[in-house]
Motif scaffolding. Structure first.
Motif, PDB file in Angstrom:
ATOM      1  N   THR A  48       0.675  -1.077  -0.087  1.00 21.33           N
ATOM      2  CA  THR A  48       0.044  -0.015  -0.002  1.00 21.33           C
ATOM      3  C   THR A  48       0.769   1.176  -0.105  1.00 21.33           C
ATOM      4  O   THR A  48       0.982   2.125  -0.647  1.00 21.33           O
ATOM      5  CB  THR A  48      -0.793  -0.083   1.270  1.00 21.33           C
ATOM      6  OG1 THR A  48      -1.644  -1.417   1.230  1.00 21.33           O
ATOM      7  CG2 THR A  48      -1.898   0.976   1.297  1.00 21.33           C
ATOM      8  N   PHE A  49       1.881   1.250   0.578  1.00 22.80           N
ATOM      9  CA  PHE A  49       2.863   2.432   0.860  1.00 22.80           C
ATOM     10  C   PHE A  49       3.570   2.684  -0.591  1.00 22.80           C
ATOM     11  O   PHE A  49       3.838   3.600  -1.076  1.00 22.80           O
ATOM     12  CB  PHE A  49       3.931   2.147   2.173  1.00 22.80           C
ATOM     13  CG  PHE A  49       4.805   3.362   2.221  1.00 22.80           C
ATOM     14  CD1 PHE A  49       4.685   4.569   2.446  1.00 22.80           C
ATOM     15  CD2 PHE A  49       6.237   3.093   1.784  1.00 22.80           C
ATOM     16  CE1 PHE A  49       5.474   5.566   2.633  1.00 22.80           C
ATOM     17  CE2 PHE A  49       7.200   3.981   1.883  1.00 22.80           C
ATOM     18  CZ  PHE A  49       6.955   5.410   2.277  1.00 22.80           C
TER      19      PHE A  49
ATOM     20  N   LEU B  18       3.923   5.618  -5.601  1.00 24.64           N
ATOM     21  CA  LEU B  18       3.866   5.716  -7.118  1.00 24.64           C
ATOM     22  C   LEU B  18       3.101   6.699  -7.713  1.00 24.64           C
ATOM     23  O   LEU B  18       2.789   7.003  -8.379  1.00 24.64           O
ATOM     24  CB  LEU B  18       3.596   4.180  -7.889  1.00 24.64           C
ATOM     25  CG  LEU B  18       4.779   3.315  -7.228  1.00 24.64           C
ATOM     26  CD1 LEU B  18       4.474   2.119  -7.882  1.00 24.64           C
ATOM     27  CD2 LEU B  18       6.159   3.819  -8.115  1.00 24.64           C
ATOM     28  N   GLY B  19       1.732   6.273  -6.853  1.00 23.96           N
ATOM     29  CA  GLY B  19       0.520   7.000  -7.304  1.00 23.96           C
ATOM     30  C   GLY B  19       0.505   8.945  -7.254  1.00 23.96           C
ATOM     31  O   GLY B  19       0.451   9.433  -8.022  1.00 23.96           O
ATOM     32  N   LEU B  20       1.349   9.034  -6.058  1.00 25.14           N
ATOM     33  CA  LEU B  20       1.654  10.529  -5.821  1.00 25.14           C
ATOM     34  C   LEU B  20       2.408  11.007  -7.035  1.00 25.14           C
ATOM     35  O   LEU B  20       2.354  12.096  -7.473  1.00 25.14           O
ATOM     36  CB  LEU B  20       2.349  10.903  -4.470  1.00 25.14           C
ATOM     37  CG  LEU B  20       1.469  10.623  -3.212  1.00 25.14           C
ATOM     38  CD1 LEU B  20       2.147  10.715  -2.269  1.00 25.14           C
ATOM     39  CD2 LEU B  20       0.163  11.639  -3.420  1.00 25.14           C
ATOM     40  N   GLY B  21       3.322  10.197  -7.428  1.00 26.35           N
ATOM     41  CA  GLY B  21       4.433  10.548  -8.486  1.00 26.35           C
ATOM     42  C   GLY B  21       3.658  10.514  -9.728  1.00 26.35           C
ATOM     43  O   GLY B  21       4.364  11.341 -10.793  1.00 26.35           O
TER      44      GLY B  21
ATOM     45  N   ALA C  40      -4.380   2.539  -4.510  1.00 28.83           N
ATOM     46  CA  ALA C  40      -3.940   1.987  -3.354  1.00 28.83           C
ATOM     47  C   ALA C  40      -4.817   0.742  -2.660  1.00 28.83           C
ATOM     48  O   ALA C  40      -4.318  -0.432  -2.314  1.00 28.83           O
ATOM     49  CB  ALA C  40      -3.988   2.916  -1.979  1.00 28.83           C
ATOM     50  N   VAL C  41      -5.934   0.988  -3.066  1.00 29.16           N
ATOM     51  CA  VAL C  41      -6.946  -0.267  -2.625  1.00 29.16           C
ATOM     52  C   VAL C  41      -6.646  -1.372  -3.506  1.00 29.16           C
ATOM     53  O   VAL C  41      -6.612  -2.576  -3.025  1.00 29.16           O
ATOM     54  CB  VAL C  41      -8.486   0.320  -2.485  1.00 29.16           C
ATOM     55  CG1 VAL C  41      -9.405  -0.979  -2.425  1.00 29.16           C
ATOM     56  CG2 VAL C  41      -8.727   1.278  -1.369  1.00 29.16           C
TER      57      VAL C  41
ATOM     58  N   ALA D  62      -4.365  -6.916  -4.100  1.00 28.98           N
ATOM     59  CA  ALA D  62      -3.419  -7.833  -5.256  1.00 28.98           C
ATOM     60  C   ALA D  62      -2.368  -8.385  -4.075  1.00 28.98           C
ATOM     61  O   ALA D  62      -2.113  -9.711  -3.841  1.00 28.98           O
ATOM     62  CB  ALA D  62      -2.533  -6.891  -6.069  1.00 28.98           C
ATOM     63  N   SER D  63      -2.053  -7.705  -2.977  1.00 32.91           N
ATOM     64  CA  SER D  63      -0.977  -8.068  -2.008  1.00 32.91           C
ATOM     65  C   SER D  63      -1.572  -9.039  -1.387  1.00 32.91           C
ATOM     66  O   SER D  63      -0.927 -10.210  -0.882  1.00 32.91           O
ATOM     67  CB  SER D  63      -0.649  -6.923  -1.285  1.00 32.91           C
ATOM     68  OG  SER D  63       0.423  -7.441  -0.053  1.00 32.91           O
ATOM     69  N   ILE D  64      -2.868  -9.057  -0.674  1.00 28.82           N
ATOM     70  CA  ILE D  64      -3.484 -10.075   0.150  1.00 28.82           C
ATOM     71  C   ILE D  64      -3.604 -11.308  -0.518  1.00 28.82           C
ATOM     72  O   ILE D  64      -3.528 -12.402  -0.256  1.00 28.82           O
ATOM     73  CB  ILE D  64      -4.754  -9.620   0.574  1.00 28.82           C
ATOM     74  CG1 ILE D  64      -4.647  -8.310   1.605  1.00 28.82           C
ATOM     75  CG2 ILE D  64      -5.528 -10.631   1.455  1.00 28.82           C
ATOM     76  CD1 ILE D  64      -5.829  -7.600   2.003  1.00 28.82           C
ATOM     77  N   ALA D  65      -3.871 -10.968  -2.115  1.00 27.16           N
ATOM     78  CA  ALA D  65      -3.948 -12.397  -3.060  1.00 27.16           C
ATOM     79  C   ALA D  65      -2.732 -13.118  -2.914  1.00 27.16           C
ATOM     80  O   ALA D  65      -2.708 -14.203  -3.184  1.00 27.16           O
ATOM     81  CB  ALA D  65      -4.712 -11.932  -4.256  1.00 27.16           C
ATOM     82  N   GLY D  66      -1.561 -12.342  -3.156  1.00 27.94           N
ATOM     83  CA  GLY D  66      -0.486 -12.982  -3.159  1.00 27.94           C
ATOM     84  C   GLY D  66      -0.088 -13.673  -2.173  1.00 27.94           C
ATOM     85  O   GLY D  66       0.547 -14.915  -2.213  1.00 27.94           O
ATOM     86  N   ALA D  67      -0.523 -13.027  -0.729  1.00 32.20           N
ATOM     87  CA  ALA D  67      -0.002 -13.771   0.357  1.00 32.20           C
ATOM     88  C   ALA D  67      -0.782 -15.070   0.570  1.00 32.20           C
ATOM     89  O   ALA D  67      -0.123 -16.099   1.173  1.00 32.20           O
ATOM     90  CB  ALA D  67      -0.317 -12.878   1.560  1.00 32.20           C
TER      91      ALA D  67
END
Length: 371
Positions: free
Chosen positions: A126-127, A132-135, A246-247, A252-257
């Protein structure tokens, strides 16, 4: 008010049917192998829900979800390898011993803790997505440029993983024996993993539905359709996009875990350009603007890939390409839009006599007014 309660009833009924199918029907009719395979497909469905929010509602063509999927997967895999080494009484995982590494790298050590691992799966991707989103969004990068940039990030991430021997290199991390103290070779624990993936998918869909039908969801669609008007009204479109991006990264991160203990391996081949595009194809085929379309499309595409690969190993790539072209070219709303298309075609045409009578009445009324 009546429509609100009707929609709520349909929503609860839909979640109830999905829960019965996942928690009762699937375990009863599928073998342990097929159930684990379905759990793998559910992980892809979790990724697809986030893509549907970011792309379908926000207009952001996210071709780099493999980055966040890989971050969550590798964080979980590192914890599992450390736990397995502790069970054997070793200081480092087995693949490090083969490579001659006798001390656990510093960036591995925090993930020996289950709490830190879970926090890392939630916070780190998320961080990264927020940075990336801010940039990107603050510089008003969008459209094809955003898609190319996100795809380049996925390619760079996969190349980076290949060169890191301390996380398995091109072979990745595999041969996990336990999951938070549960033996992975036990069929009961394998079923528990499936139930966790199913419950996570339902929760993710519920959260996404709340976002879609909230005021934020309306604002996200407005940014997609008329970004400059939204800016004129006093909102910052970059912040609106940032939340959806970010959501989607978190999902995607939870799915990968969850993918790691279910499948038993994670490698750079699972997080590069090809998997990222595969996620997107499932969403496009299912219907990116709907709630359940991305989930059903991702699961259907993954199931078709597995089935065709078993019988026609070299035919799936061509079938996938043809299916994607047909859907994008002739059904832009995906398979979920076929119902609305069929309803429009079945609607009886307007009666020309009634149309003529209405026109005469309107003309007479306007003449009477003018006179």
């Amino acid at each position: 008010m009546r429509d609100y309660f009707a929609n709520s009833w349909k929503t609860y009924a839909g979640f109830g049917i999905a829960a019965i199918m996942l928690f009762a029907v699937a375990p009863a009719v599928l073998s342990d192998f097929r159930l684990s395979l379905l759990g793998k497909f559910l992980c892809f469905g979790i990724v697809a829900v986030g893509i549907g929010l970011a792309w379908g509602r926000g207009g952001m063509l996210t071709l780099g979800q493999g980055v966040f999927f890989g971050l969550g997967a590798y964080i979980m895999a590192m914890h599992l390898k450390i736990a397995d080494a502790e069970l054997r009484g070793d200081d480092v995982p087995d693949f490090m011993q083969i490579a001659g590494i006798r001390e656990l790298p510093a960036y591995w050590q925090p993930f020996a803790s289950p709490v830190v691992t879970i926090l890392g799966i939630v916070l780190i991707p998320t961080f990264v997505a927020v940075l990336l989103g801010l940039g990107v969004f603050k510089r008003k990068v969008k459209g094809a440029y955003f898609a190319i940039l996100s795809q380049a990030l996925a390619a760079a991430f996969a190349i980076l993983l290949v060169g890191q021997q301390t996380i398995g290199g091109s072979n990745g991390l595999n041969r996990f024996r336990s999951f938070f103290g549960l033996a992975l070779n036990d069929p009961v624990n394998r079923r528990l993993l499936f139930f966790i993936a199913a419950a996570t998918l339902l929760v993710v869909v519920a959260i996404t539905r709340q976002l879609m039908y909230s005021r934020y969801g309306e604002l996200l669609v407005a940014v997609r359709d008329q970004e400059e008007r939204v800016r004129f009204l006093g909102y910052d479109p970059a912040n609106v996009k940032l939340v959806a991006y970010a959501v989607a990264a978190l999902f995607a991160s939870i799915a990968g875990a969850l993918f790691v203990p279910i499948v038993g391996i994670i490698s750079p081949a699972d997080v590069g350009i090809v998997p990222s595009i595969a996620f997107l194809i499932g969403v496009a085929i299912g219907g990116r603007t709907t709630l359940l379309g991305p989930v059903l499309g991702a699961i259907a595409v993954a199931w078709a890939q597995t089935s065709l690969s078993e019988n026609f190993p070299s035919g799936w790539v061509y079938a996938q390409g043809i299916l994607f072209i047909v859907v994008v070219g002739f059904f832009p709303a995906g398979l979920a839009g076929l119902g609305a298309l069929l309803r429009r075609r079945r609607r009886p045409p307007a009666d020309p006599d009634s149309t003529r009578t209405t026109d005469v009445a309107v003309a007479t009324t306007s003449t009477g007014v003018s006179s």
